[in-house]
Write a protein that holds these residues in place. Sequence first.
Motif, short mmCIF file in Angstrom:
data_model
loop_
_atom_site.label_atom_id
_atom_site.label_comp_id
_atom_site.label_asym_id
_atom_site.label_seq_id
_atom_site.Cartn_x
_atom_site.Cartn_y
_atom_site.Cartn_z
N GLU B 213 -70.04 -113.93 -12.13
CA GLU B 213 -68.60 -114.22 -12.24
C GLU B 213 -68.38 -115.42 -13.15
OE1 GLU B 213 -65.78 -113.15 -10.05
OE2 GLU B 213 -66.82 -111.85 -8.65
N LYS B 214 -69.30 -116.38 -13.08
CA LYS B 214 -69.16 -117.55 -13.95
C LYS B 214 -69.38 -117.16 -15.40
CE LYS B 214 -70.86 -121.04 -10.72
NZ LYS B 214 -71.90 -122.06 -10.55
N GLU B 215 -70.45 -116.37 -15.62
CA GLU B 215 -70.79 -115.97 -16.99
C GLU B 215 -69.68 -115.18 -17.65
OE1 GLU B 215 -75.56 -115.52 -17.70
OE2 GLU B 215 -74.42 -113.80 -16.99
N ARG B 216 -69.07 -114.28 -16.89
CA ARG B 216 -68.06 -113.40 -17.47
C ARG B 216 -66.67 -114.02 -17.45
NH1 ARG B 216 -69.93 -107.83 -14.57
NH2 ARG B 216 -72.09 -107.85 -15.29
N GLY B 217 -66.55 -115.22 -16.83
CA GLY B 217 -65.27 -115.92 -16.84
C GLY B 217 -64.29 -115.41 -15.80
N THR B 218 -64.72 -114.43 -14.97
CA THR B 218 -63.80 -113.90 -13.98
C THR B 218 -63.50 -114.93 -12.89
OG1 THR B 218 -65.73 -112.85 -13.02
CG2 THR B 218 -64.25 -111.47 -14.29
N GLU B 220 -62.70 -117.93 -13.34
CA GLU B 220 -61.55 -118.69 -13.80
C GLU B 220 -60.25 -118.05 -13.29
OE1 GLU B 220 -59.85 -120.03 -18.09
OE2 GLU B 220 -61.88 -119.25 -18.04
#
Lengths: 265, 382
Positions: B213-218, B220
């Motif tokens: 989730e952090k890597e894909r920005g979700t 945020e």
Amino acid sequence: MDRNISYAIEADQLTKRFGNFTAVDHISFQIPKGKIFGFLGPNGSGKSTTIRMLCGVLTPTSGTGHVMGLDIVKDTERIRQNLGYMSQRFSLYEDLTVEENLDFYGGIYGLGKEIVNERKKDLILMASLDGKEKSLAGSLSGGWKQRLALGCALIHKPQFLVLDEPTAGVDPVSRRIFWEIIHELSSQGITILVSTHYMDEAESCDITGFIFNGRIMDIAPPQELMAKNNASDLEDVFIMYVEKVTNRKVSATFKEMRFLHGGES
Amino acid sequence: MRNGYFNWKRFITIIRKEFIQVKRDPISLRLPFAMPIVMMLLFGYAVNTEVDNISTVVFDQSRTQESRAYIDKFTASGSFYIAGYVTSERELSDAIDSGKAKAAVIIPSDYAKQLKKNNEPQTELIIDGTDPTTARTALNSGLLVSQFYSLDLKNGEMKKLGMSAGKLPGVSLNAKVWYNPNLKSTRFTIPGLVGLILQNITIMLTAFALVREKERGTIEQLIVTPIRSPELILGKLVPYVIIGYSGFLFTLALCIFWFGVGVSGSVALLLLLGFLFVYCSLSIGMLISTFANNQMQAMMVMVLVLLPSILLSGFIFPREAMPIAVSALGYAIPLTYFLDIIRGIMLKGVGISFLWDDVLALYLFTVFILTVAVLRFRKSLD
């Protein structure tokens, strides 16, 4: 709690420091309900930090802020329930379908199944995603992703919509469609805060604010800003403000690039 | 800061979303079944500390019926396998140098003659000590073989003289090995392996769950929604609890039906405590994912956690043999307690009354790690 809530956004001496660095420096402004507020400023000027404070994600170091009359420190839960947010990264779940993304955000905002299904239909039409309900979000092209992200941000019918560089990297046609939707939403009474680098977009806002080095330079309707500075477009206003603060002509830097021309001049 | 309550609707929404994502991610689905097969076969057969059939050469200078009877005793012990006969010291040392033989028996030329004179002939056992495990087995078996053989010979002589050994004083030790009478090392290794594999799968699955989730920005996007950190963390755990537990059942089945290591104690208790351990490992993975910003970092932190757990938990190396400081470190590893539990139940057949301290430790670890993960995650939002 007896606040005048005719203003959708109120910032009063809002400040955020990270260690020694002051990202946002005592900014104050008021945006009436139902307006489109264009937030302009170079990268690193404090735009995102201000937005994050207004969303209740970052706690201000000092100063106060109210969104729809709610305190951005004390009432974060209620603010978030009334806030739609969309970032330039179109933070969708790419391994979920269009419909599943909408269902997910509907559930996160605690909406019932019938309500989600009903709004989903409207949002899919609004984003012209009909026929793509079962496509994975990851397989959509930029413009569609952007409109799906907007749909996800609207599923809980927020009164306040925050768009952080929503059109970065999107083609002109999708940009036009997107802005038509924004104006339509505004006419329905939704207050919209949008940050952008596109000056044509900024000119179509009701109010534009310039932020630089963590301070608000000026905030007014775009036509007023242009008239006040004798500029033909907002881009000139933007550059004038940057030059005024840095005491340096932006175009001067090109003269320093003489090595590119072999130093003939 | 955020005053709210645990919202079930949001919690269930997170669970549903995780399930869809897992379903579309073939690796998350296959890992809990592929990993046990590979690891069980590798470790199950490679980690074998029993040594038998040590290849041995014989330098029989006596070449008599008596010397052959002596050599037969070596073969009969099962520890030695006669790889060949040599006829000189030179040949013998060549066999050991080249690694063809790990041990050599030397019988002197006057072996039979000395026996007939009622003397004790001096035989020799040469052992390749490069691998201490093999050498130790060869040494112990060699000594035992010789002692028993010489006792047999003495008894035989005494009978001839009309005496019975029963009239001489002596101690007879009746040794009984409990739980694993044949001292098969697989009975020790395999149940431990169930714990180790279970730990690896579950940590890996969850460590990636939040990092993705952090890597894909979700993340945020999630931050600006009313979702609260316990709803997100616990909701994300649920699908992995199910996957991790299926992995546990599958690994346990391999252990019982493929390796024939049965459960001596209560199966129900084992299944219950296995669930606790799955939850504990998943929490560790969750904690890792609050530290790491991308899958690469998560991988590195994971190695930092997994390697000590293999070395210090008592999975292979006995914790009793470690210096106190090192063995104390093992108490900081949840796997240590689970190994006690699974070996206790599977091999010893003991119940909760003997395992309660391990269970309590595991429970406290789970609560502690999960709390830290939730708190750390909440902090990272600000």
